[in-house]
Design a protein around this motif. Structure first.
Motif, mmCIF file in Angstrom:
data_model
loop_
_atom_site.group_PDB
_atom_site.id
_atom_site.type_symbol
_atom_site.label_atom_id
_atom_site.label_comp_id
_atom_site.label_asym_id
_atom_site.label_seq_id
_atom_site.Cartn_x
_atom_site.Cartn_y
_atom_site.Cartn_z
ATOM 1 N N VAL A 1 -2.355 3.157 4.924
ATOM 2 C CA VAL A 1 -1.359 3.215 3.820
ATOM 3 C C VAL A 1 -0.042 3.100 4.342
ATOM 4 C CG1 VAL A 1 -0.322 5.244 2.325
ATOM 5 C CG2 VAL A 1 -3.061 5.080 2.985
ATOM 6 N N GLY A 2 0.815 2.464 3.708
ATOM 7 C CA GLY A 2 2.183 2.163 3.769
ATOM 8 C C GLY A 2 2.357 0.891 4.794
ATOM 9 N N THR A 3 1.288 0.421 5.295
ATOM 10 C CA THR A 3 1.480 -0.908 5.971
ATOM 11 C C THR A 3 1.302 -2.203 5.370
ATOM 12 O OG1 THR A 3 0.601 0.165 7.975
ATOM 13 C CG2 THR A 3 0.560 -1.928 8.129
ATOM 14 N N PRO A 4 2.018 -3.031 5.028
ATOM 15 C CA PRO A 4 1.745 -4.448 4.155
ATOM 16 C C PRO A 4 0.454 -4.988 4.561
ATOM 17 C CG PRO A 4 4.022 -4.449 4.979
ATOM 18 C CD PRO A 4 3.415 -3.316 5.970
ATOM 19 N N VAL B 1 -3.332 2.817 -13.052
ATOM 20 C CA VAL B 1 -3.278 2.668 -11.489
ATOM 21 C C VAL B 1 -4.054 1.297 -11.106
ATOM 22 C CG1 VAL B 1 -2.943 4.899 -10.913
ATOM 23 C CG2 VAL B 1 -5.171 4.091 -10.767
ATOM 24 N N THR B 2 -4.868 0.629 -11.606
ATOM 25 C CA THR B 2 -5.523 -0.404 -11.335
ATOM 26 C C THR B 2 -4.616 -1.625 -12.059
ATOM 27 O OG1 THR B 2 -7.032 -0.114 -12.938
ATOM 28 C CG2 THR B 2 -7.560 0.417 -10.664
ATOM 29 N N LEU C 1 0.705 -1.239 -0.116
ATOM 30 C CA LEU C 1 0.130 0.104 -0.103
ATOM 31 C C LEU C 1 0.856 1.192 0.131
ATOM 32 C CD1 LEU C 1 -2.621 -0.898 2.474
ATOM 33 C CD2 LEU C 1 -2.722 -1.332 -0.189
ATOM 34 N N ASP C 2 1.846 1.305 -0.987
ATOM 35 C CA ASP C 2 2.750 2.335 -1.050
ATOM 36 C C ASP C 2 2.209 3.813 -1.344
ATOM 37 O OD1 ASP C 2 5.692 3.191 -1.643
ATOM 38 O OD2 ASP C 2 4.579 3.833 -3.551
ATOM 39 N N ILE C 3 2.659 4.678 -0.559
ATOM 40 C CA ILE C 3 2.107 6.136 -0.422
ATOM 41 C C ILE C 3 2.392 6.938 -2.060
ATOM 42 C CG2 ILE C 3 4.444 6.950 0.523
ATOM 43 C CD1 ILE C 3 0.791 8.477 0.799
ATOM 44 N N GLY C 4 3.421 6.375 -2.552
ATOM 45 C CA GLY C 4 3.673 7.040 -3.952
ATOM 46 C C GLY C 4 2.404 6.491 -4.882
ATOM 47 N N HIS C 5 2.053 5.333 -4.707
ATOM 48 C CA HIS C 5 1.095 4.694 -5.661
ATOM 49 C C HIS C 5 -0.306 5.247 -5.141
ATOM 50 C CE1 HIS C 5 -0.680 2.308 -8.609
ATOM 51 N NE2 HIS C 5 -1.571 1.767 -7.875
ATOM 52 N N VAL C 6 -0.563 5.354 -3.732
ATOM 53 C CA VAL C 6 -1.699 5.964 -3.349
ATOM 54 C C VAL C 6 -2.097 7.628 -3.873
ATOM 55 C CG1 VAL C 6 -2.896 7.040 -1.283
ATOM 56 C CG2 VAL C 6 -1.812 4.648 -1.240
ATOM 57 N N ARG C 7 -0.867 8.187 -4.051
ATOM 58 C CA ARG C 7 -0.970 9.519 -4.667
ATOM 59 C C ARG C 7 -1.408 9.592 -6.033
ATOM 60 N NH1 ARG C 7 4.622 11.114 -1.701
ATOM 61 N NH2 ARG C 7 3.569 11.785 0.498
ATOM 62 N N LYS C 8 -0.888 8.626 -6.895
ATOM 63 C CA LYS C 8 -1.199 8.352 -8.213
ATOM 64 C C LYS C 8 -2.647 7.952 -8.394
ATOM 65 C CE LYS C 8 3.378 7.066 -9.869
ATOM 66 N NZ LYS C 8 4.227 7.116 -8.469
#
Length: 276
Positions: free
Chosen positions: A96-99, A180-181, A20-27
């Motif tokens: 976000v950011g937690t496996p 993104v999906t 749940l990487d923050i960089g991908h969340v922003r995208k």
């Protein structure tokens, strides 16, 4: 034509992990026109669909851009695949950011007769687990329909809305959401394919994108309410670039009716259960 027996696929499972990487969340936020949460914050409802995606090599991709059938999902050839709807139970937000892990199982394979021919429905159960706790439990209905002209016009007028957001699903939005999906289905970005092969007049808006915008519109109108469950289904495809409205109204102190309308008729609808 007799449909093969796919009962052997019942109970088939797979498991996928994601950070749940923050960089991908922003995208994802940019793709759907929303605000991204901070690292450690709650992943917004239905954004899990942009994660836990397993890709395949090019040699294993079918003509429609999806992975060839016969891996996790049954090998249903000669039919067009669509996302029909589903049911989601929200126990607690993913962070976000937690496996986290998604555990999937095929729980139903049923054939029905529709107005445009035979429809084969495959239902998949997904359990999203983080730090040993199940955060989301959902069922997704995938439909495989015989090639036929798609139903593009609606007949049911929407109810009177208490809130509504207008969205213009242009080609860039659909491309970004596909990216993104990690959705390679060509109906969302390949204009010659979607018009000449599958018979649509334009690029098709993703069902998950519609459900996400319906849910988001409710949360912005009622930020104090906590989501419990959501049942949604598609009534007809929407095509780009005509605007659609993500709208809804309260039915009671714990239930809301949500929908997407375009050109004055319903295209997608949902029932949302919530608490304060």
């Amino acid at each position: 034509m007799t449909t093969p027996d796919f009962s052997a696929w019942l109970g088939r499972t797979e498991s996928t992990e994601d950070n749940l990487d923050i960089g991908h969340v922003r995208k994802v936020a940019l793709a759907i026109g929303e605000t991204a949460p901070a690292a450690g914050g709650a992943l917004p409802a239905l954004w899990q669909w942009a994660f836990f995606v397993e890709g395949v090599p090019y040699a294993e991709i079918g003509e429609d851009g999806h992975p060839r059938r016969g891996g996790f999902l049954p090998p249903i050839e000669g039919r067009n695949r669509m996302w029909a709807g589903g049911r989601v139970h929200f126990h607690q937000p993913l962070r976000v950011g937690t496996p986290a892990q998604r555990k999937s199982e095929i729980i139903a394979v049923k054939e029905k007769e529709g107005r445009t021919g035979k429809l084969l429905f495959v239902t998949v159960n997904h359990q999203y687990v983080q730090d040993g706790v199940m955060c989301i439990n959902e069922e997704q209905d995938i439909v495989y329909r015989e090639p036929s002209p798609p139903k593009l016009t609606g007949s049911t007028e929407p109810p009177e809305a208490q809130w509504s957001e207008s969205v213009t699903p242009d080609a860039v939005m659909l491309f970004r959401y596909s990216a993104v999906t990690y959705n390679g289905h060509r109906i969302h970005y390949d204009y010659p394919y979607v018009t000449e092969v599958e018979g649509y007049p334009g690029l098709v808006v993703h069902g998950p994108l519609l459900a996400t915008r319906m849910c988001s519109a409710f949360q912005k109108a009622h930020p104090e309410k906590r989501l419990q469950s959501m049942s949604y289904r598609g009534l007809r495809p929407l095509t780009s670039p005509r605007p659609f409205q993500a709208a809804g109204r309260l039915e009671s102190n714990e239930k809301a009716q949500l929908w997407v309308e375009q050109d004055g008729t319903l295209a997608h609808q949902a029932e949302l259960i919530f608490s304060v």
